[in-house]
Design a protein around this motif. Structure first.
Motif, PDB file in Angstrom:
ATOM      1  N   LEU A   4       0.950  -1.279   0.018  1.00  0.00           N
ATOM      2  CA  LEU A   4      -0.127  -0.005   0.027  1.00  0.00           C
ATOM      3  C   LEU A   4       0.959   1.082   0.028  1.00  0.00           C
ATOM      4  O   LEU A   4       1.463   1.544   0.998  1.00  0.00           O
ATOM      5  CB  LEU A   4      -0.879   0.222   1.290  1.00  0.00           C
ATOM      6  N   PRO A   5       0.929   1.839  -1.263  1.00  0.00           N
ATOM      7  CA  PRO A   5       1.857   3.244  -1.078  1.00  0.00           C
ATOM      8  C   PRO A   5       1.368   4.432  -0.536  1.00  0.00           C
ATOM      9  O   PRO A   5       0.101   4.455  -0.258  1.00  0.00           O
ATOM     10  CB  PRO A   5       1.760   3.424  -2.639  1.00  0.00           C
ATOM     11  N   ARG A   6       2.186   5.155  -0.004  1.00  0.00           N
ATOM     12  CA  ARG A   6       1.524   6.505   0.604  1.00  0.00           C
ATOM     13  C   ARG A   6       1.370   7.535  -0.417  1.00  0.00           C
ATOM     14  O   ARG A   6       2.069   7.510  -1.287  1.00  0.00           O
ATOM     15  CB  ARG A   6       2.670   7.058   1.660  1.00  0.00           C
ATOM     16  N   PRO A   7       0.022   8.055  -0.261  1.00  0.00           N
ATOM     17  CA  PRO A   7      -0.428   8.846  -1.384  1.00  0.00           C
ATOM     18  C   PRO A   7       0.408  10.383  -1.245  1.00  0.00           C
ATOM     19  O   PRO A   7       0.856  10.648  -0.067  1.00  0.00           O
ATOM     20  CB  PRO A   7      -1.860   9.165  -1.180  1.00  0.00           C
ATOM     21  N   TYR A   8       0.460  11.053  -2.354  1.00  0.00           N
ATOM     22  CA  TYR A   8       1.147  12.335  -2.290  1.00  0.00           C
ATOM     23  C   TYR A   8      -0.085  13.201  -1.509  1.00  0.00           C
ATOM     24  O   TYR A   8      -1.120  13.093  -1.887  1.00  0.00           O
ATOM     25  CB  TYR A   8       1.450  12.765  -3.699  1.00  0.00           C
ATOM     26  N   GLY A   9       0.456  14.177  -0.882  1.00  0.00           N
ATOM     27  CA  GLY A   9      -0.384  14.970  -0.388  1.00  0.00           C
ATOM     28  C   GLY A   9       0.072  15.820   0.774  1.00  0.00           C
ATOM     29  O   GLY A   9       1.223  15.585   1.115  1.00  0.00           O
ATOM     30  N   PRO A  10      -0.650  16.444   1.686  1.00  0.00           N
ATOM     31  CA  PRO A  10      -0.273  16.841   2.845  1.00  0.00           C
ATOM     32  C   PRO A  10       0.472  16.028   3.911  1.00  0.00           C
ATOM     33  O   PRO A  10       0.099  14.736   3.951  1.00  0.00           O
ATOM     34  CB  PRO A  10      -1.479  17.495   3.527  1.00  0.00           C
ATOM     35  N   ALA A  20      -2.867   4.590   0.653  1.00  0.00           N
ATOM     36  CA  ALA A  20      -3.538   4.580  -0.713  1.00  0.00           C
ATOM     37  C   ALA A  20      -4.130   2.831  -0.998  1.00  0.00           C
ATOM     38  O   ALA A  20      -3.149   2.144  -0.962  1.00  0.00           O
ATOM     39  CB  ALA A  20      -2.729   5.153  -1.699  1.00  0.00           C
ATOM     40  N   LEU A  21      -5.273   2.749  -1.426  1.00  0.00           N
ATOM     41  CA  LEU A  21      -5.665   1.386  -1.758  1.00  0.00           C
ATOM     42  C   LEU A  21      -5.401   1.128  -3.278  1.00  0.00           C
ATOM     43  O   LEU A  21      -5.347   2.042  -3.995  1.00  0.00           O
ATOM     44  CB  LEU A  21      -7.072   1.195  -1.299  1.00  0.00           C
ATOM     45  N   LEU A  36      -2.775  -6.265   5.644  1.00  0.00           N
ATOM     46  CA  LEU A  36      -2.086  -4.952   5.339  1.00  0.00           C
ATOM     47  C   LEU A  36      -2.375  -3.761   5.568  1.00  0.00           C
ATOM     48  O   LEU A  36      -1.550  -2.992   6.134  1.00  0.00           O
ATOM     49  CB  LEU A  36      -1.858  -5.216   3.716  1.00  0.00           C
ATOM     50  N   VAL A  37      -3.786  -3.594   5.721  1.00  0.00           N
ATOM     51  CA  VAL A  37      -4.192  -2.334   6.070  1.00  0.00           C
ATOM     52  C   VAL A  37      -3.748  -2.107   7.628  1.00  0.00           C
ATOM     53  O   VAL A  37      -3.499  -0.960   8.232  1.00  0.00           O
ATOM     54  CB  VAL A  37      -5.621  -2.206   5.732  1.00  0.00           C
ATOM     55  N   LEU A  38      -4.331  -3.341   8.327  1.00  0.00           N
ATOM     56  CA  LEU A  38      -4.276  -3.151   9.903  1.00  0.00           C
ATOM     57  C   LEU A  38      -2.744  -3.165  10.370  1.00  0.00           C
ATOM     58  O   LEU A  38      -2.339  -2.352  11.237  1.00  0.00           O
ATOM     59  CB  LEU A  38      -5.064  -4.286  10.385  1.00  0.00           C
ATOM     60  N   ASP A  54      -7.204   5.917   1.157  1.00  0.00           N
ATOM     61  CA  ASP A  54      -7.272   6.729  -0.009  1.00  0.00           C
ATOM     62  C   ASP A  54      -7.713   6.149  -0.976  1.00  0.00           C
ATOM     63  O   ASP A  54      -6.935   5.180  -1.437  1.00  0.00           O
ATOM     64  CB  ASP A  54      -6.079   7.377  -0.357  1.00  0.00           C
ATOM     65  N   LEU A  55      -9.205   6.256  -1.624  1.00  0.00           N
ATOM     66  CA  LEU A  55      -9.387   5.329  -2.549  1.00  0.00           C
ATOM     67  C   LEU A  55      -9.331   6.161  -4.005  1.00  0.00           C
ATOM     68  O   LEU A  55     -10.061   5.830  -5.141  1.00  0.00           O
ATOM     69  CB  LEU A  55     -10.927   4.953  -2.555  1.00  0.00           C
TER      70      LEU A  55
END
Length: 136
Positions: A4-10, A20-21, A36-38, A54-55
């Protein structure tokens, strides 16, 4: 399985995790996503207070995606808030609307809005105007 990548943003405030899913959530991968999420939610520093899923990049989601979000919500219990990011009109947004999960899990249009709602600040990092503890 794709991590699960970390999304770009704040940047994430302390006690918050943003995940990010994947582009598709269905029978083939939903059961594998739950651990994985937990696990990713527990790797942050300090106690988790807010988990944002994040979907934004999810193009397809069926009932297994709904079940995944509900399982995450139930496993978090009262120890952390769960927020979801899904663009209005997107497939995940419509699926969550139709199944009624939006009553239990707030859905936001973008990541900044979800973080602000979960931490009690405005997207610009200020307290919302309707809060009495804000000075003019």
């Amino acid at each position: 399985m794709t991590p699960l990548p970390r999304p770009y943003g704040p940047p994430e405030p302390p006690g918050c995790a943003v995940l990010a899913l994947p582009g598709e959530i269905d029978f083939c991968n939903a059961a594998g996503l739950l651990p994985l999420v937990l696990a990713a939610a527990e790797t942050g520093t300090g106690p988790l207070r807010l988990l944002v899923l994040d979907l934004s990049g999810t193009r397809f989601m069926d009932s297994q995606g709904v079940r995944l979000l509900d399982d995450v919500r139930r496993r978090l219990g009262g120890r952390a808030l769960l927020r979801v990011v899904a663009a209005p009109g997107s497939v995940p947004y419509r699926v969550l609307e139709l199944c009624g999960l939006r009553r239990d899990v707030p859905v936001h249009g973008d990541l900044a809005e979800a973080l602000a709602a979960g931490t009690g600040t405005s997207p610009a990092g200020r307290l919302p105007r309707d809060r009495p503890d804000e000075s003019p």
